[in-house]
Design a protein around this motif. Structure first.
Motif: not given
Ligand code: BT5
Length: 311
Positions: A66-67, A90, A94-96, A99-102, A152, A160, A163, A182, A185, A309
């Protein structure tokens, strides 16, 4: 891919000068090679970047967990403000709230290290500032009218595309640093996304019908973010809030907020001066939300739009 190679990478990076000189980007291959396209070219970033501070130093990884995590470690080690950590992909994005960030190859995944003079509780302001910068960048660079969903998310046609994740390092009562991550996609096909995200996510490539230069996207975003950050640092956060109100398309919506154990429902009225969301409840009372999951309820069709989701 494991954390030990990541840590080894960090040690090497930590041992090098990462300042705005000729070793601007330290290319450190932690894991796999880029398998698609050309990959991001740090030399191009250096050519096109027009900022004073943000992005004037950076570390580029082909793959890392994770960056945000790497940026936190570098920040604890005293890294200068504005340093970015950028990755081609990555493997534990990470999301908030855990949660996972694809984040496979083709996206723009990076974190900026900031040292704002604020109390830790004001970090929400950085998230809002970041989302304003993303929307302005997409408009100027790609002609896309994106919207902001508090706090966010950046959406295109209600899906979306970006994020933002703000995290802090705290020393005593003070904020030592903030990391603003940040995830955009960019050059990704929706078909590559896990099934459960395909209805809620979109990509710039899908929307524009072509790939864009991630180097130019990054530089433009850093420039817009720096303008916003300068305003913020000079006590003009109200101007960011005004922009947020104009750009978000969110106020006036019927929303449901999952705030810890509580669920509230009402109309998103405004943001307060700290960026908290003010919701007017059905009974007429007003509730302030500082964090939580927001679902926009579309009343006409009685359907719901939720970008969060559960993966
Ligand atoms: C976010 O969390 O939206 C914050 C995402 C931040 C990602 C960046 S990438 C660089 C930096 N390094 C990290 O490790 N993270 C940051 P949240 O509001 O909790 O949304 C997460 C949710 O978005 C997940 O539970 C999925 O449902 C959805 N999701 C996951 N990956 C996605 C993607 N690539 N595009 C759209 N939705 C996604």
């Amino acid at each position: 891919m494991n954390t030990s190679s990541d840590t080894a990478g960090l040690r090497a990076v930590g041992g090098q000068r990462i300042s705005g000189d000729s070793s601007y980007f330290t290319r450190y291959e932690v894991t796999a090679k880029v398998t698609q396209g050309l990959g991001i070219r740090p030399s191009e970033i250096r050519k096109c970047l027009r900022t004073r501070v943000l992005g004037q130093a950076g570390v580029y990884f082909r793959s890392l967990a994770s960056t945000n995590d790497v940026a936190k470690q570098l920040a604890s080690g005293g890294m200068r403000e504005g340093t970015i950590v950028l990755a081609e992909s990555q493997f534990r994005g990470k999301g908030r709230l855990g949660r996972k960030w694809f984040s496979p190859e083709g996206g723009l995944w990076f974190s900026v290290m900031l040292r704002p003079r604020i109390e830790p509780k004001h970090v929400l302001k950085l998230t809002l500032l970041g989302s304003v910068a993303v929307v302005k960048t997409l408009s100027k660079l790609c002609g896309i009218r994106a919207e902001i969903k508090w706090p966010n998310d950046v959406l295109i046609t209600k899906r979306k595309v970006c994020g933002i994740l703000a995290e802090t390092g705290i020393k005593g009562k003070n904020l030592e640093f903030a990391i603003l991550g940040f995830g955009i996609n960019a050059n990704l096909d929706l078909a590559a996304f896990p099934r459960n995200l395909r209805n809620s996510a979109t990509t710039l490539k899908t929307h524009l019908g072509k790939e864009i230069s991630r180097e130019i996207l990054l530089c433009s975003l850093l420039e817009n973010a720096e303008v916003c950050y300068d305003l913020f640092e000079s006590g003009k956060f109200e101007e960011i809030l005004d922009d947020w109100r104009k750009l978000s398309g969110f106020l006036g919506s019927h929303v449901r907020v999952l705030d810890g154990q509580r669920t509230i429902e009402g109309i998103a009225l405004d943001l307060d001066s700290d960026g908290a969301l003010i919701v007017r409840l059905k009974d007429g009372n007003v509730h302030k939300v500082i964090s939580g999951n927001v679902i926009r309820v579309i009343r006409a069709s009685r359907s719901e739009e939720d970008c969060n989701w559960i993966s």
